[in-house]
Motif scaffolding. Structure first.
Motif, mmCIF file in Angstrom:
data_model
loop_
_atom_site.group_PDB
_atom_site.id
_atom_site.type_symbol
_atom_site.label_atom_id
_atom_site.label_comp_id
_atom_site.label_asym_id
_atom_site.label_seq_id
_atom_site.Cartn_x
_atom_site.Cartn_y
_atom_site.Cartn_z
ATOM 1 N N VAL A 188 13.595 10.810 -3.525
ATOM 2 C CA VAL A 188 12.451 9.934 -3.798
ATOM 3 C C VAL A 188 12.569 8.587 -3.396
ATOM 4 O O VAL A 188 11.389 8.120 -2.905
ATOM 5 C CB VAL A 188 12.155 10.108 -5.450
ATOM 6 C CG1 VAL A 188 10.988 9.366 -5.857
ATOM 7 C CG2 VAL A 188 12.172 11.566 -5.753
ATOM 8 N N VAL A 189 13.640 7.767 -3.622
ATOM 9 C CA VAL A 189 13.717 6.660 -3.122
ATOM 10 C C VAL A 189 13.172 6.252 -1.829
ATOM 11 O O VAL A 189 12.512 5.473 -1.406
ATOM 12 C CB VAL A 189 15.036 5.885 -3.480
ATOM 13 C CG1 VAL A 189 15.225 4.254 -2.860
ATOM 14 C CG2 VAL A 189 15.213 5.702 -4.864
ATOM 15 N N LEU A 190 13.746 7.074 -0.789
ATOM 16 C CA LEU A 190 13.741 6.907 0.516
ATOM 17 C C LEU A 190 12.098 7.513 1.089
ATOM 18 O O LEU A 190 11.463 6.963 1.934
ATOM 19 C CB LEU A 190 14.629 7.777 1.335
ATOM 20 C CG LEU A 190 15.916 7.351 1.154
ATOM 21 C CD1 LEU A 190 16.865 8.321 1.803
ATOM 22 C CD2 LEU A 190 16.255 5.806 1.728
ATOM 23 N N ALA A 191 11.747 8.230 0.346
ATOM 24 C CA ALA A 191 10.539 8.957 0.612
ATOM 25 C C ALA A 191 9.415 7.776 0.279
ATOM 26 O O ALA A 191 8.325 7.667 0.987
ATOM 27 C CB ALA A 191 9.906 10.203 -0.350
ATOM 28 N N ILE A 192 9.572 7.090 -0.958
ATOM 29 C CA ILE A 192 8.567 5.713 -1.065
ATOM 30 C C ILE A 192 8.791 4.944 -0.190
ATOM 31 O O ILE A 192 7.866 4.196 0.132
ATOM 32 C CB ILE A 192 8.944 5.304 -2.658
ATOM 33 C CG1 ILE A 192 8.435 6.589 -3.785
ATOM 34 C CG2 ILE A 192 8.491 3.987 -2.807
ATOM 35 C CD1 ILE A 192 9.185 5.894 -4.929
ATOM 36 N N ILE A 193 10.078 4.556 0.347
ATOM 37 C CA ILE A 193 10.312 3.473 1.296
ATOM 38 C C ILE A 193 9.679 3.914 2.565
ATOM 39 O O ILE A 193 8.921 2.882 3.113
ATOM 40 C CB ILE A 193 11.871 3.162 1.587
ATOM 41 C CG1 ILE A 193 12.400 2.572 0.261
ATOM 42 C CG2 ILE A 193 11.802 2.454 2.659
ATOM 43 C CD1 ILE A 193 13.925 2.025 0.344
ATOM 44 N N LYS A 194 9.703 4.982 2.986
ATOM 45 C CA LYS A 194 8.978 5.309 4.377
ATOM 46 C C LYS A 194 7.412 5.195 3.961
ATOM 47 O O LYS A 194 6.591 4.585 5.193
ATOM 48 C CB LYS A 194 9.087 6.936 4.545
ATOM 49 C CG LYS A 194 10.547 7.248 5.110
ATOM 50 C CD LYS A 194 10.743 8.806 5.143
ATOM 51 C CE LYS A 194 12.141 9.105 5.527
ATOM 52 N NZ LYS A 194 12.356 10.464 5.958
ATOM 53 N N GLN A 195 6.819 5.479 2.788
ATOM 54 C CA GLN A 195 5.390 5.351 2.867
ATOM 55 C C GLN A 195 5.084 3.825 2.835
ATOM 56 O O GLN A 195 4.002 3.363 3.248
ATOM 57 C CB GLN A 195 5.037 5.939 1.578
ATOM 58 C CG GLN A 195 5.083 7.598 1.706
ATOM 59 C CD GLN A 195 4.279 8.315 0.425
ATOM 60 O OE1 GLN A 195 3.238 8.138 0.097
ATOM 61 N NE2 GLN A 195 5.043 9.314 0.022
ATOM 62 N N LEU A 196 5.782 2.898 2.143
ATOM 63 C CA LEU A 196 5.745 1.693 2.051
ATOM 64 C C LEU A 196 5.663 0.869 3.400
ATOM 65 O O LEU A 196 4.940 0.083 4.004
ATOM 66 C CB LEU A 196 6.421 0.948 1.056
ATOM 67 C CG LEU A 196 6.656 1.252 -0.502
ATOM 68 C CD1 LEU A 196 7.908 0.536 -0.967
ATOM 69 C CD2 LEU A 196 5.460 0.834 -0.960
ATOM 70 N N ASP A 197 6.719 1.397 4.230
ATOM 71 C CA ASP A 197 6.804 0.961 5.526
ATOM 72 C C ASP A 197 5.813 1.261 6.492
ATOM 73 O O ASP A 197 5.627 0.763 7.450
ATOM 74 C CB ASP A 197 8.152 1.224 5.835
ATOM 75 C CG ASP A 197 8.794 0.425 7.114
ATOM 76 O OD1 ASP A 197 9.052 -0.803 6.755
ATOM 77 O OD2 ASP A 197 8.906 0.811 8.126
ATOM 78 N N SER A 198 4.956 2.536 5.873
ATOM 79 C CA SER A 198 3.860 2.909 6.925
ATOM 80 C C SER A 198 2.494 2.243 6.242
ATOM 81 O O SER A 198 1.397 2.676 6.744
ATOM 82 C CB SER A 198 3.854 4.284 6.948
ATOM 83 O OG SER A 198 4.774 4.781 7.369
ATOM 84 N N GLY A 199 2.685 1.037 5.682
ATOM 85 C CA GLY A 199 1.422 0.729 5.154
ATOM 86 C C GLY A 199 0.909 0.849 3.702
ATOM 87 O O GLY A 199 -0.008 0.130 3.180
ATOM 88 N N SER A 200 1.537 1.836 3.022
ATOM 89 C CA SER A 200 1.174 1.970 1.468
ATOM 90 C C SER A 200 1.119 0.651 0.750
ATOM 91 O O SER A 200 2.227 -0.091 0.983
ATOM 92 C CB SER A 200 2.137 3.192 1.054
ATOM 93 O OG SER A 200 1.766 3.137 -0.589
ATOM 94 N N GLU A 201 0.196 0.519 -0.369
ATOM 95 C CA GLU A 201 0.401 -0.776 -1.128
ATOM 96 C C GLU A 201 0.765 -0.330 -2.569
ATOM 97 O O GLU A 201 0.212 -0.727 -3.359
ATOM 98 C CB GLU A 201 -0.974 -1.451 -0.995
ATOM 99 C CG GLU A 201 -1.188 -2.205 0.415
ATOM 100 C CD GLU A 201 -0.077 -3.395 0.751
ATOM 101 O OE1 GLU A 201 0.325 -3.916 -0.350
ATOM 102 O OE2 GLU A 201 0.319 -3.736 2.043
#
Length: 289
Positions: A188-201
């Motif tokens: 879950v931690v890594l899934a969140i980081i991937k989305q944040l790094d793709s522009g999620s706020e």
């Protein structure tokens, strides 16, 4: 090809930190994994130096102190990390816990509930959360509960050792919660980081725990049943008792977590803890064979 960011994991010698670093490497992240001995997060100079040396895009703080002598890592350590990340322009994933709540409600706790911890441990984790929010807008605080894995000091390993030595084991039957495999939380931690790094706020506070809430006694029954698939145990009876074992810290009676916000923001769905339990048991017995 898209290059995944560099992540610095603190507490990499603990069960969650180890699994997060290992899974990040498998996924292709650039990873720096620092044990407590490798980085004292309560030391501002050491933290600033580590961030300057490695220049991560994200820090995952998997450090947790449970005893009176090391609770400062939960509060002071989180504050030091958050300030250093703010100074360096780095995002932080701060792992917290369901024990920031008093556990008096019967329903699962959502992020809107106000923390009201009943133990020094819970209070230190709540203080760490507030310290992060105060100085670092680009943060994710991720609360979880009843972490377990094949490594580290957790209920699965503790109970298995007792079951090998004793014919009867008393288990508290007062607590309700959501067991969570550390490898699942690392995912879950890594899934969140991937989305944040793709522009999620989607910065802010979220809950994640294993699906299917259960009583502490029920979880212990499941642990023993899983272990019996691999070995004969001396244990004959688990005895449900209406009290906590001697030496336990005060525990909230209910630590179930409402995980709908993380599903709505990041599309993260809960996995049953039973799958993680079987994986942990397979790993444990592979090591022992």
């Amino acid at each position: 090809m898209f290059e995944l960011p560099l992540i610095l994991v603190t507490g990499a010698d603990g069960q969650l930190g180890y699994d997060t670093a290992a899974l990040a490497q498998e996924d292709g992240f650039q990873i720096v994994a620092l044990s407590h001995a490798g980085l004292d997060i309560c030391d501002p100079a050491a933290v600033a130096a580590a961030l300057a040396e490695h220049r991560p895009a994200y820090v995952v703080n998997a450090v947790a102190g449970f005893d009176d002598g090391n609770l400062a890592v939960n509060s002071t350590g989180a504050a030091v990390l958050a300030q250093a990340c703010a100074d360096a322009g780095i995002a932080l994933v701060q792992v917290s816990c369901a024990e920031v709540f008093d556990g008096l409600d019967e329903a699962p706790y959502s992020e809107e509930y106000h923390p009201a911890p009943v133990s020094a441990y819970g209070s230190s984790k709540a203080a760490g959360e507030e310290a992060v929010r105060a100085v670092l807008p680009r943060h994710v605080i991720l609360r979880t509960g009843w972490l377990f894995s094949a490594r580290g000091d957790n209920i699965v390993r503790q109970l298995l050792e007792q079951a090998r030595r004793q014919e009867e084991v008393e288990v508290c039957d007062l607590l309700m919660g959501s067991p969570t495999a550390t490898m699942d939380l690392a995912r879950v931690v890594l899934a969140i980081i991937k989305q944040l790094d793709s522009g999620s706020e989607g910065w802010g506070t979220y809950h994640y725990a294993g699906g299917e809430p259960i009583s502490w006694f029920g979880f212990c029954e499941a642990v023993i049943a899983a272990a019996r698939q691999y070995e004969d145990l001396r244990l004959e009876r688990l005895l449900p008792v209406q009290r906590a074992p001697a030496g336990w810290r005060a525990m909230p009676l209910n630590t179930q977590l409402d995980c709908s916000r993380i599903r709505g923001t990041f599309g993260v769905h809960q996995r049953t803890w039973r799958t993680g339990l079987m994986q942990a048991m397979r790993t444990l017995h592979a090591w022992d064979s």
